[in-house]
Write a protein that holds these residues in place. Structure first.
Motif, PDB file in Angstrom:
ATOM      1  N   ASN A  57     -79.722 -37.627  -6.046  1.00 14.83           N
ATOM      2  CA  ASN A  57     -79.249 -36.376  -6.630  1.00 14.83           C
ATOM      3  C   ASN A  57     -78.879 -36.552  -8.098  1.00 14.83           C
ATOM      4  O   ASN A  57     -79.138 -35.676  -8.920  1.00 14.83           O
ATOM      5  N   GLU A  66     -80.919 -34.481 -10.891  1.00 12.00           N
ATOM      6  CA  GLU A  66     -80.191 -33.588 -11.792  1.00 12.00           C
ATOM      7  C   GLU A  66     -80.441 -33.953 -13.254  1.00 12.00           C
ATOM      8  O   GLU A  66     -80.613 -33.073 -14.095  1.00 12.00           O
ATOM      9  N   ALA A  80     -77.491 -29.168  -8.761  1.00 10.79           N
ATOM     10  CA  ALA A  80     -77.760 -28.478  -7.498  1.00 10.79           C
ATOM     11  C   ALA A  80     -76.539 -27.691  -7.052  1.00 10.79           C
ATOM     12  O   ALA A  80     -75.408 -28.138  -7.218  1.00 10.79           O
ATOM     13  N   GLN A  81     -76.778 -26.502  -6.486  1.00  6.85           N
ATOM     14  CA  GLN A  81     -75.671 -25.740  -5.907  1.00  6.85           C
ATOM     15  C   GLN A  81     -75.164 -26.429  -4.654  1.00  6.85           C
ATOM     16  O   GLN A  81     -73.990 -26.372  -4.336  1.00  6.85           O
ATOM     17  N   PHE A 116     -79.893 -31.825  -3.732  1.00  7.86           N
ATOM     18  CA  PHE A 116     -81.342 -31.892  -3.804  1.00  7.86           C
ATOM     19  C   PHE A 116     -81.890 -32.795  -2.717  1.00  7.86           C
ATOM     20  O   PHE A 116     -81.293 -33.826  -2.372  1.00  7.86           O
ATOM     21  N   SER A 138     -87.262 -27.470  -9.967  1.00 11.26           N
ATOM     22  CA  SER A 138     -86.153 -27.842  -9.090  1.00 11.26           C
ATOM     23  C   SER A 138     -86.689 -28.403  -7.799  1.00 11.26           C
ATOM     24  O   SER A 138     -87.576 -27.824  -7.172  1.00 11.26           O
ATOM     25  N   ASP A 158     -83.419 -27.524  -3.022  1.00  5.68           N
ATOM     26  CA  ASP A 158     -81.956 -27.508  -3.107  1.00  5.68           C
ATOM     27  C   ASP A 158     -81.411 -26.925  -1.803  1.00  5.68           C
ATOM     28  O   ASP A 158     -81.670 -25.761  -1.490  1.00  5.68           O
TER      29      ASP A 158
END
Length: 404
Positions: free
Chosen positions: A109, A113, A120-121, A124, A360, A363
């Motif tokens: 992650n 990122e 990521a909310q 990932f 992205s 996610d």
């Protein structure tokens, strides 16, 4: 030792320290001399590992400051290896328990990122994890958690095959802003001239293709018990279920995206060649010739099962026992079937001419409080990805339709 191994080693060391402290606390006593010596040894080891982690992360931060095109092959190979170590199950369990990620999941992650420039909310997971399957709970997956454990006999739901990305589509990852790729337009004109005649004058022209971020995603519900099972087969089911939410939309977009909210797919790209679904061997060869005349090779067919069945029932020549579709091929080229392909059409082309741009990774965000999942003790999981599709050369594809 790479970062993943260091993180795992540190996690193991901390667990051992915690076990010593918990055992003493449970017995309502202090650490014995032997336990204290062991604890101090582990503490020193943990500090040493942490120092190594700090050094590796610092060096990686320097590497990330270099443009992606200048990152060494070794670094990219490490990242690809790291992808294969990520456990979706571990990520979901951490979110349910409110814990921070650790080990390979944490490192992946951080890397994802920094490469994408986005946080990521949730967390990932690798974009390469796209598979097929859907909603699971302890009822539908009972055979996976029963005493007589037979995961090899699990009966999954029927799903459309997401096959396009396996046909040679080129994937560009780690994108940030819009991507503009220059493209050859027209070249110089040459001609034969006589003595003292001027050579023809002409100019080269150029074009470009653009990739812009487009978002896809969906939600699914999983039982808390299923997610907490430790079986590797359940890890596979969870991965496939979440991935399918994104995979099918991307597959459909590559084939027939409209270019409005979704990417522009092959069927709707201006400039693709067109033809009619063949009814004879000569018509099959004519379709192939259309692409060969455009200097396109590495051809594959993509159609529906109905078209495959129809072609498999047409003889090349009456009485020969040889059919238009035979042994997985049409015209000695591979024929792939996908339920995501619109009825009455198929594509013949070089699928390496498709670019899939990824801004992205997938996610995933876990919500254990969303209804009605919360009332049933389950969790709601949302999966999203950001990507776009572009065709490098439209004439690398021929779209054949019934009665076209």
């Amino acid at each position: 030792m790479n970062l993943t191994e260091l993180l795992e080693k540190r996690s193991s060391t901390v667990s051992q320290m915690k076990a010593l402290a918990d055992a003493a606390a449970k017995a309502n006593r202090d650490l014995t001399d032997e336990e204290n010596t062991q604890f101090e040894k582990l503490k020193t080891e943990e500090r040493s590992i942490q120092a190594q982690i700090d050094r590796v992360e610092y060096l990686r931060s320097l590497e990330r400051a270099v443009p992606a095109d200048h990152i060494g092959d070794g670094h990219n190979k490490d990242f690809e290896k790291l992808k294969r170590s990520v456990s979706v199950q571990n990520i979901i369990q951490a979110q349910i328990a409110g814990r921070s990620l650790s080990g390979a999941e944490l490192e992946y992650n951080k890397e994802a990122e920094k490469r994408s420039g986005k946080k990521a909310q949730g967390a990932f997971i690798p974009f390469d994890a796209l598979e097929t399957r859907a909603t699971n709970n302890t009822t539908t997956a009972a055979e996976l958690v029963a005493t007589n454990h037979r995961p090899q006999d699990y009966i999954g739901p029927l799903r459309a095959s997401n096959i396009v990305r396996q046909m040679g589509v080129r994937t560009l990852t780690g994108l940030s802003g819009d991507v503009v790729i220059p493209k050859y337009g027209t070249g110089l004109s040459l001609g034969w001239v006589g003595e003292e005649e001027a050579v023809p004058e002409s100019n080269m022209s150029f074009d470009a293709i653009t990739l812009t971020p487009k978002h896809t995603g969906g939600k699914t519900e999983m039982s808390r018990q299923l997610i907490q099972q430790s079986s590797p087969d359940i890890e596979s089911l969870i991965r496939e279920d979440l991935s399918f939410l994104v995979a099918q939309n991307i597959d459909k977009a590559i084939i027939a995206g409209t270019g409005v909210k979704d990417p522009l797919g092959i069927l709707n790209t201006v400039g693709v060649l067109t033809g009619t679904v063949p009814a004879t061997w000569a018509e099959v060869l004519q379709l192939i010739q259309q692409l060969e005349d455009e200097n396109i090779s590495n051809l594959r067919w993509l159609g529906t099962s109905g078209l495959k069945t129809a072609l498999a029932g047409i003889e090349k020549s009456v009485g020969t026992g040889q059919y238009l579709y035979q042994n997985g091929q049409v015209g000695e080229l591979p024929f792939n079937v996908s339920a995501n392909m619109p009825t009455g059409q198929f594509i013949l082309g070089d699928f390496s001419q498709v670019l899939l741009g990824v801004w992205s990774e997938i996610d995933i965000l876990v919500n254990p409080y969303a209804e009605p999942a919360y009332s049933r003790g389950g969790v709601q999981i949302r999966a999203m990805a950001t990507c776009d599709v572009a065709i490098r050369h439209p004439k690398a594809f021929l779209v054949a339709s019934t009665g076209a």
